[in-house]
Design an enzyme around this catalytic site. Structure first.
Site, PDB file in Angstrom:
ATOM      1  N   CYS A  43       1.331   1.094  11.242  1.00 38.88           N
ATOM      2  CA  CYS A  43       2.496   1.706  10.610  1.00 38.88           C
ATOM      3  C   CYS A  43       3.114   2.790  11.473  1.00 38.88           C
ATOM      4  O   CYS A  43       4.203   3.269  11.193  1.00 38.88           O
ATOM      5  CB  CYS A  43       2.118   2.285   9.248  1.00 38.88           C
ATOM      6  N   GLY A 102       0.797  -1.223   0.000  1.00 40.55           N
ATOM      7  CA  GLY A 102       0.000   0.000   0.000  1.00 40.55           C
ATOM      8  C   GLY A 102       0.826   1.266   0.000  1.00 40.55           C
ATOM      9  O   GLY A 102       0.507   2.232  -0.701  1.00 40.55           O
ATOM     10  N   THR A 103       1.906   1.284   0.777  1.00 41.17           N
ATOM     11  CA  THR A 103       2.724   2.492   0.871  1.00 41.17           C
ATOM     12  C   THR A 103       3.339   2.857  -0.472  1.00 41.17           C
ATOM     13  O   THR A 103       3.284   4.020  -0.902  1.00 41.17           O
ATOM     14  CB  THR A 103       3.827   2.308   1.938  1.00 41.17           C
ATOM     15  N   ASN A 144      -8.437   3.705   8.503  1.00 45.20           N
ATOM     16  CA  ASN A 144      -7.779   2.545   9.103  1.00 45.20           C
ATOM     17  C   ASN A 144      -7.834   2.506  10.628  1.00 45.20           C
ATOM     18  O   ASN A 144      -7.609   1.461  11.221  1.00 45.20           O
ATOM     19  CB  ASN A 144      -6.320   2.484   8.656  1.00 45.20           C
ATOM     20  N   GLY A 179      -1.856  -6.642  -0.131  1.00 45.22           N
ATOM     21  CA  GLY A 179      -2.103  -8.071   0.008  1.00 45.22           C
ATOM     22  C   GLY A 179      -2.280  -8.560   1.428  1.00 45.22           C
ATOM     23  O   GLY A 179      -3.122  -9.412   1.703  1.00 45.22           O
ATOM     24  N   HIS A 180      -1.494  -8.018   2.355  1.00 50.21           N
ATOM     25  CA  HIS A 180      -1.510  -8.618   3.699  1.00 50.21           C
ATOM     26  C   HIS A 180      -2.712  -8.200   4.542  1.00 50.21           C
ATOM     27  O   HIS A 180      -2.873  -8.670   5.660  1.00 50.21           O
ATOM     28  CB  HIS A 180      -0.192  -8.341   4.437  1.00 50.21           C
ATOM     29  N   THR A 229      12.386  -6.585 -11.021  1.00 52.83           N
ATOM     30  CA  THR A 229      11.877  -7.941 -11.211  1.00 52.83           C
ATOM     31  C   THR A 229      10.651  -8.162 -10.323  1.00 52.83           C
ATOM     32  O   THR A 229      10.690  -7.903  -9.122  1.00 52.83           O
ATOM     33  CB  THR A 229      12.959  -8.985 -10.856  1.00 52.83           C
TER      34      THR A 229
END
Length: 384
Positions: free
Chosen positions: A326, A70-71, A150, A201-202, A238
């Site tokens: 965070c 996200g960051t 959040n 994702g997490h 990559t």
């Protein structure tokens, strides 16, 4: 009993996601830029994840760009668009209670010469749309308002905000940080007029270090990471193929039976709120109805410092947080609580409880029972 109620900080991976990540990491480990069979196989995982996410958002797969989370997605959206569209103006708008990934990036852009307006919110944490209307000007090039807060769980009026912005000037870009909304709501950016959307994702039972940024094909944006020109030179480097594969599968799984999952969380949330308000001098920050996300509950407990209560719960096997993960390891007064005008006695006495589809009624009841036992004791101790 172990009770994990810190799902807004991170979630347990779906076992199937963990298995897929392991398989791609240890067996199908090719570089997607390689031209041989291993590389083609790796590239297939990326394409499959893009198509799955694009289907859920009802967008084109070519508009999904994978990042480290996200960051990074927020940084790319804000810095990339601000720099690319600077000839059209230097004014940016956001809310005063955004995630640090937005607020700190906006402060960085101010150092680059951009002018930023930070919109106030009401006592429930909802952005004041009249302030947005007033802030819009010919120099405005980008507006960023989060989908779900959040810390207190407030759902922002994104649809109305987009409409207001686009009616004023269609070329103004609209970004939403949907890290806490993706996987809890069905979000269709094109239908809503959202130009850029961030997800992680997490937060959805996927791997850490994964995320994506949806960028509408019409958006003018510059890269902020330079290298081998992967992902159409928007995000070089990559690709994290195991993580991307896991993110794609987690996205697919969290949206299966979504309405049933969120209804269960709302039921548990209502049970928890009803129970916790039986304790004297406690408040719920934000909203308790559909104006709040199904999984986040912000509880103020007067007379007990949040850190003390957090560790008291931890001793009983209950895991929660004192705000945004965070920034919670750098103790300071929450900007969100100050933004909603929370009473002084709750600024350093608030915990966030956040659920997932795996949370049970027994866990909620055990947490309530623990709070009933430890809060009076901690308050007596504090008074002495």
């Amino acid at each position: 009993m172990e009770v994990y109620l810190d799902n807004s900080a991170t979630t347990m991976c779906y076992p199937e996601v963990g298995e897929l990540v392991y398989k791609v990491m240890c067996r199908d480990y090719g570089n997607p830029s390689s031209m041989h069979r291993k590389g083609v196989q790796a590239e297939h995982y990326i394409r499959e994840a893009k198509e799955e996410i694009a289907k859920l958002l009802k967008v084109n797969a070519k508009e999904i760009f994978f990042t480290s989370g996200g960051t990074e997605s927020d940084n790319l959206a804000l810095i990339g668009c601000a720099r690319a569209n600077r000839r059209n103006g230097n004014h940016l708008i956001t809310s005063s209670i955004e995630h640090p990934a937005i607020l700190n990036t906006m402060r960085y852009l101010e150092e680059e010469g951009f002018r930023v307006t930070y919109l106030p919110v009401d006592s429930g944490g909802k952005v004041k749309l009249d302030a947005l209307k007033e802030a819009l000007c010919p120099e405005t090039i980008l507006v960023s308002i989060m989908y779900v807060n959040n810390e207190v769980g407030t759902v922002q009026p994104v649809q109305e905000a987009v409409r207001m912005v686009k009616q004023y000037k269609p070329s103004i870009l609209f970004h939403t940080d949907a890290v806490q909304g993706y996987g809890k709501y069905r979000i269709w950016p094109k239908r809503m007029g959202i130009d850029l959307l961030t997800a992680s994702g997490h937060k959805i039972h996927g791997p850490k270090g994964t995320g994506f940024l949806y960028i509408d094909s019409k958006v003018k944006i510059r890269p902020i990471v330079f290298g081998g020109e992967q992902q159409k030179n928007i995000r070089s480097g990559t690709e994290n193929v195991p993580g991307i594969a896991g993110l794609g599968l987690a996205s697919k799984m969290i949206y299966q039976d979504l309405e049933m999952k969120t209804a269960l969380m709302r039921e548990l949330k209502a049970r928890f709120i009803e129970g916790v308000l039986k304790i004297d001098d406690t408040v719920i920050h934000g909203f308790t109805d559909e104006g709040s996300a199904p999984h986040i509950i912000s509880v103020g407990v007067a007379g007990v410092r949040s850190e003390v209560l957090l560790h008291a719960l931890e001793d009983k096997g209950i895991y929660v947080s004192s705000g945004s993960a965070c920034s919670s390891n750098h103790p300071s007064v929450s900007g969100v609580l100050k933004g909603i005008g929370a009473s002084k006695e709750y600024l350093d006495a608030t915990l966030r409880f956040s659920m997932s589809e795996f949370t049970t009624k027994e866990e909620i009841d055990y947490t309530l029972e623990t709070l009933y036992n430890c809060i009076p004791m901690l308050r007596r101790y504090t008074r002495h």
